[in-house]
Design a protein around this motif. Structure first.
Motif, PDB file in Angstrom:
ATOM      1  N   GLU A 129       0.836  -1.205   0.000  1.00 23.00           N
ATOM      2  CA  GLU A 129       0.000   0.000   0.000  1.00 23.00           C
ATOM      3  C   GLU A 129       0.870   1.254   0.000  1.00 23.00           C
ATOM      4  N   ALA A 130       1.933   1.247   0.792  1.00 24.64           N
ATOM      5  CA  ALA A 130       2.838   2.401   0.853  1.00 24.64           C
ATOM      6  C   ALA A 130       3.517   2.636  -0.499  1.00 24.64           C
ATOM      7  N   ILE A 131       3.902   1.561  -1.160  1.00 22.40           N
ATOM      8  CA  ILE A 131       4.511   1.690  -2.487  1.00 22.40           C
ATOM      9  C   ILE A 131       3.524   2.362  -3.430  1.00 22.40           C
ATOM     10  N   SER A 132       2.298   1.895  -3.417  1.00 21.96           N
ATOM     11  CA  SER A 132       1.273   2.458  -4.302  1.00 21.96           C
ATOM     12  C   SER A 132       1.117   3.965  -4.081  1.00 21.96           C
ATOM     13  N   GLN A 152       0.934  -9.830  -5.439  1.00 20.17           N
ATOM     14  CA  GLN A 152       0.212  -9.206  -4.327  1.00 20.17           C
ATOM     15  C   GLN A 152       0.767  -7.815  -4.020  1.00 20.17           C
ATOM     16  N   THR A 153       2.051  -7.627  -4.178  1.00 21.62           N
ATOM     17  CA  THR A 153       2.650  -6.307  -3.942  1.00 21.62           C
ATOM     18  C   THR A 153       2.213  -5.323  -5.015  1.00 21.62           C
ATOM     19  N   ALA A 154       2.010  -5.786  -6.230  1.00 22.69           N
ATOM     20  CA  ALA A 154       1.575  -4.917  -7.330  1.00 22.69           C
ATOM     21  C   ALA A 154       0.091  -4.557  -7.249  1.00 22.69           C
ATOM     22  N   LEU A 199       6.795   0.369 -14.006  1.00 21.28           N
ATOM     23  CA  LEU A 199       6.980  -0.231 -12.685  1.00 21.28           C
ATOM     24  C   LEU A 199       7.100  -1.739 -12.845  1.00 21.28           C
ATOM     25  N   ILE A 200       8.146  -2.304 -12.267  1.00 23.34           N
ATOM     26  CA  ILE A 200       8.359  -3.749 -12.339  1.00 23.34           C
ATOM     27  C   ILE A 200       8.451  -4.282 -10.916  1.00 23.34           C
ATOM     28  N   PHE A 201       7.486  -5.111 -10.537  1.00 24.43           N
ATOM     29  CA  PHE A 201       7.462  -5.717  -9.212  1.00 24.43           C
ATOM     30  C   PHE A 201       8.170  -7.064  -9.300  1.00 24.43           C
ATOM     31  N   SER A 202       9.296  -7.166  -8.609  1.00 20.09           N
ATOM     32  CA  SER A 202      10.178  -8.297  -8.802  1.00 20.09           C
ATOM     33  C   SER A 202      10.742  -8.789  -7.479  1.00 20.09           C
TER      34      SER A 202
END
Length: 176
Positions: free
Chosen positions: A37-40, A60-62, A145-148
């Motif tokens: 949520e903080a990243i978003s 889930q992070t994305a 944005l790349i969630f890795s």
């Protein structure tokens, strides 16, 4: 702005020492959800593309970012964690239980060797990193944005900063 952010997934159950059923199935924890949520909220503008690995924790992070920007294209690419241990070595094990096999893998320094079904070689990791960099050249301009995952991120950075064409034993030693 034409930038790419590679974002590590939020804290996962395997990060806190819980057993993993399979290498990609470890979900994020409550703290991991807060981190996602903080990243978003930290994304300064609408991105041109959102990418995630196929691993549960990265997807889930994305998710909060995808909800915040519902009109942005979302894709899953091969930007998952480096899987150098065979599938059998993950089933129901914790990070601590896998540690001896991890140490043995890095000590052997065999960049083209797979440890068994479901694993990849060190060379294949760098091929995936190069493939991602090539795909980014074709991606739309703007913020991507790349969630890795941590080791994959290191492989991308190392690929950019190194001049090797084919990872060898020395490259593997330096990477570890």
């Amino acid at each position: 702005m034409d930038e790419t952010w590679i974002i590590r997934h939020g804290q996962s159950e395997s990060n806190v020492g819980l057993p993993s059923a399979q290498r990609g199935d470890s979900p994020i924890t409550g703290l991991g959800r807060e981190q996602a949520e903080a990243i978003s909220r930290a994304i300064p503008e609408q991105p041109s593309l959102i990418v995630s690995s196929t691993f549960v924790r990265a997807r889930q992070t994305a998710e909060p970012t995808c909800r915040r920007f519902p009109n942005v294209t979302y894709e899953e690419w091969e930007v998952q964690e480096f899987t150098y241990l065979a599938h059998r070595d993950y089933q129901g094990t914790t990070t601590a239980e896998r540690r001896p096999k991890v140490l043995a893998y890095w000590k052997a320094r065999e960049p083209e060797t797979r440890q068994g079904p479901g694993s990849e070689s060190f060379v294949e990791l760098f091929e995936r990193a190069q493939n991602m960099l090539s795909r980014l050249e074709q991606a739309p301009k703007g913020l991507k944005l790349i969630f890795s995952h941590g080791q994959f991120m290191r492989a991308v950075i190392w690929s950019i900063m190194s001049d090797f064409e084919h990872p060898d034993r020395d490259a593997m030693r330096s990477f570890s």
